[in-house]
Design a protein around this motif. Structure first.
Motif, mmCIF file in Angstrom:
data_model
loop_
_atom_site.group_PDB
_atom_site.id
_atom_site.type_symbol
_atom_site.label_atom_id
_atom_site.label_comp_id
_atom_site.label_asym_id
_atom_site.label_seq_id
_atom_site.Cartn_x
_atom_site.Cartn_y
_atom_site.Cartn_z
ATOM 1 N N MET A 167 24.932 30.945 26.287
ATOM 2 C CA MET A 167 24.796 30.524 27.685
ATOM 3 C C MET A 167 24.005 31.550 28.477
ATOM 4 O O MET A 167 23.185 31.196 29.335
ATOM 5 C CB MET A 167 26.170 30.329 28.325
ATOM 6 C CG MET A 167 26.951 29.156 27.807
ATOM 7 S SD MET A 167 28.429 28.809 28.801
ATOM 8 C CE MET A 167 29.257 30.398 28.824
ATOM 9 N N ASP A 168 24.248 32.832 28.212
ATOM 10 C CA ASP A 168 23.492 33.886 28.892
ATOM 11 C C ASP A 168 21.996 33.722 28.638
ATOM 12 O O ASP A 168 21.168 33.844 29.546
ATOM 13 C CB ASP A 168 23.939 35.265 28.393
ATOM 14 C CG ASP A 168 25.340 35.637 28.845
ATOM 15 O OD1 ASP A 168 25.863 34.993 29.772
ATOM 16 O OD2 ASP A 168 25.912 36.582 28.260
ATOM 17 N N GLU A 169 21.653 33.461 27.389
ATOM 18 C CA GLU A 169 20.247 33.288 27.034
ATOM 19 C C GLU A 169 19.667 32.049 27.718
ATOM 20 O O GLU A 169 18.516 32.052 28.175
ATOM 21 C CB GLU A 169 20.096 33.191 25.520
ATOM 22 C CG GLU A 169 18.672 33.031 25.028
ATOM 23 C CD GLU A 169 17.826 34.279 25.230
ATOM 24 O OE1 GLU A 169 16.592 34.180 25.079
ATOM 25 O OE2 GLU A 169 18.385 35.353 25.526
ATOM 26 N N GLU A 229 22.986 21.650 26.260
ATOM 27 C CA GLU A 229 24.015 21.701 25.221
ATOM 28 C C GLU A 229 23.400 21.969 23.854
ATOM 29 O O GLU A 229 23.924 22.768 23.063
ATOM 30 C CB GLU A 229 24.800 20.398 25.195
ATOM 31 C CG GLU A 229 26.024 20.412 24.290
ATOM 32 C CD GLU A 229 27.126 21.330 24.791
ATOM 33 O OE1 GLU A 229 27.732 22.033 23.959
ATOM 34 O OE2 GLU A 229 27.391 21.339 26.010
ATOM 35 N N THR A 230 22.276 21.329 23.562
ATOM 36 C CA THR A 230 21.602 21.529 22.282
ATOM 37 C C THR A 230 21.122 22.968 22.137
ATOM 38 O O THR A 230 21.271 23.592 21.077
ATOM 39 C CB THR A 230 20.409 20.569 22.152
ATOM 40 O OG1 THR A 230 20.876 19.215 22.201
ATOM 41 C CG2 THR A 230 19.667 20.800 20.841
ATOM 42 N N LEU A 252 21.877 28.132 19.271
ATOM 43 C CA LEU A 252 21.777 29.584 19.301
ATOM 44 C C LEU A 252 23.111 30.295 19.076
ATOM 45 O O LEU A 252 23.145 31.431 18.597
ATOM 46 C CB LEU A 252 21.190 30.017 20.644
ATOM 47 C CG LEU A 252 20.614 31.432 20.756
ATOM 48 C CD1 LEU A 252 19.511 31.643 19.717
ATOM 49 C CD2 LEU A 252 20.079 31.668 22.163
ATOM 50 N N ALA A 253 24.217 29.642 19.401
ATOM 51 C CA ALA A 253 25.530 30.294 19.381
ATOM 52 C C ALA A 253 25.862 31.000 18.060
ATOM 53 O O ALA A 253 26.383 32.131 18.082
ATOM 54 C CB ALA A 253 26.613 29.280 19.732
ATOM 55 N N PRO A 254 25.611 30.400 16.890
ATOM 56 C CA PRO A 254 25.988 31.077 15.642
ATOM 57 C C PRO A 254 25.336 32.440 15.462
ATOM 58 O O PRO A 254 25.928 33.335 14.833
ATOM 59 C CB PRO A 254 25.535 30.087 14.552
ATOM 60 C CG PRO A 254 25.548 28.757 15.238
ATOM 61 C CD PRO A 254 25.101 29.029 16.633
#
Length: 386
Positions: free
Chosen positions: A18-20, A244-245, A250-252
């Motif tokens: 989310m920061d990114e 959301e996509t 990116l989250a992992p």
């Protein structure tokens, strides 16, 4: 207008992603003030390293064996934190020009005090630190918060975590994190969890009836009023499909060993001559400063890792280094026992435009460098003990 988005069941990498996303939108010109409330997954507790914490001080294998998702925070300093439904937190992303860490951290900290006071609590805020509840002649930590900027100098984010309850999972901080004793020099405890008391317990002791959700709502409202404006309207929304996509893709990465080990004295040691000397020391300024260094055959700094829970900027990004990486580069090749030269080099970095290290003087960094250099062992010996 501030949009509020509630997120449920995600793990710590989602926060960093989310920061990114917010940084990308700032550069794209599509950014809008956003507050995200994280409702963590009960089945998958999370543990995250602070931005500058040394991964070598965390037993990642133990944490994962205990069922935690592990990651490293993208922005903010602060130490290692646990996230469960009993430790809810939120992030408020907003634009602020010509400001600094202390101003923005204090803005949020005093807003948190105001929020708790609406429930009849006597709260105190320790500048660029925690919010505590005053009970008789002692204080207990019930919240942790911070403010940071990254990527774009005008993009700020404040975050607050509420210690609502203290589930068994919280003890992982004491079990898996190695902390230098200097951390507790000014504390009445020698553990990371010793000063904490669940806010729900404090409320019960004082006979105050409210809910975790009501506390979060008031914290959000007070922080929005303090940072964006008292007339700012908060609207309940959801991420767009595109947002959301982006986050889920990116989250992992932010839970990968690559990201976790971006600050690691062990990784540093694996990349040097095993006969070089390794030393480490810590110093408690406003926040904790850890130094791990390697001396070459000439006694000079071959490599150095500066870590801890200090507040500094610029912050690192997914693709770029921050102020501490710059400092490490400038210190490489210096005599680690020449304190005057160290102080001069550190001061030069701190004095650069848009560089900040509130509560930290150059001498605070130079001191543990000198002490680390005076007590070294061969790198191979250090690694053998890990």
């Amino acid at each position: 207008m501030v949009r509020r988005i509630d997120v449920s069941g995600e793990t710590v990498g989602y926060w960093a992603a989310m920061d990114e996303l917010m940084a990308k939108q700032m550069y794209d010109g599509t950014f809008e003030p956003t507050v995200v409330v994280m409702h963590w997954d009960e089945e998958t507790p999370c543990l995250d390293l602070g931005t500058y914490e040394d991964a070598a001080r965390l037993d990642v294998d133990l944490v994962r064996e205990e069922g935690f998702a592990v990651g490293r925070r993208y922005a903010f300093a602060g130490g290692t934190a646990v996230h469960t439904p009993d430790f809810p937190n939120y992030m408020l992303y907003y634009r602020a020009e010509d400001t600094d860490i202390v101003t923005e951290a204090d803005r949020s900290g005093y807003a948190n005090v105001a929020a708790l006071e609406t429930f009849g609590l006597e709260a105190e805020y320790d500048s660029i630190g925690d919010v505590e509840i005053v009970k008789d002649d002692l204080t207990v930590k019930v919240m942790a918060g911070a403010a940071a900027t990254y990527h774009h100098s005008d993009l700020w984010v404040s975050t607050d975590s509420v210690i609502w309850d203290f589930p068994p999972e919280g003890r992982i901080l004491d079990d898996a994190v190695s902390v230098p004793p200097e951390k507790f020099e000014d504390k009445d405890t020698d553990t990371l969890t010793g000063r904490m008391q669940p806010l729900s317990e404090v409320l019960e002791e004082l006979g105050v009836e409210t809910t975790r959700e009501a506390i979060i709502d008031e914290l959000v409202a007070q922080n929005v009023a303090a940072t964006i404006g008292e007339d700012a309207e908060i609207t309940q929304e959801e991420w767009s499909t595109e947002e959301e996509t982006f986050i889920e893709t990116l989250a992992p990465y932010f839970e990968s060993d690559t990201w976790i080990n971006r600050v690691s004295s062990t990784r540093m040691c694996h990349n040097v001559d095993p006969e070089f000397g390794f030393g480490e020391a810590a110093y408690k300024a406003r926040k904790l400063i850890n130094i791990s260094l390697v001396r070459d055959d000439d006694g000079l700094i071959h490599d150095i890792t500066i870590s801890g829970d200090m507040y500094v900027r610029p912050q690192p990004t997914a693709t770029g280094s921050g102020i501490l990486s710059t400092l490490e580069y400038e210190l490489t090749g210096l005599d680690p026992t020449d304190e005057d030269a160290l102080v001069t080099t550190i001061a030069d970095v701190f004095d650069r435009p848009n560089h900040e290290a509130p509560g930290i003087d150059p001498e605070h960094v130079a001191d543990p460098i000198v002490r680390a250099a005076e007590n070294t062992v061969p790198v191979r010996e250090h690694l053998a003990g890990r």
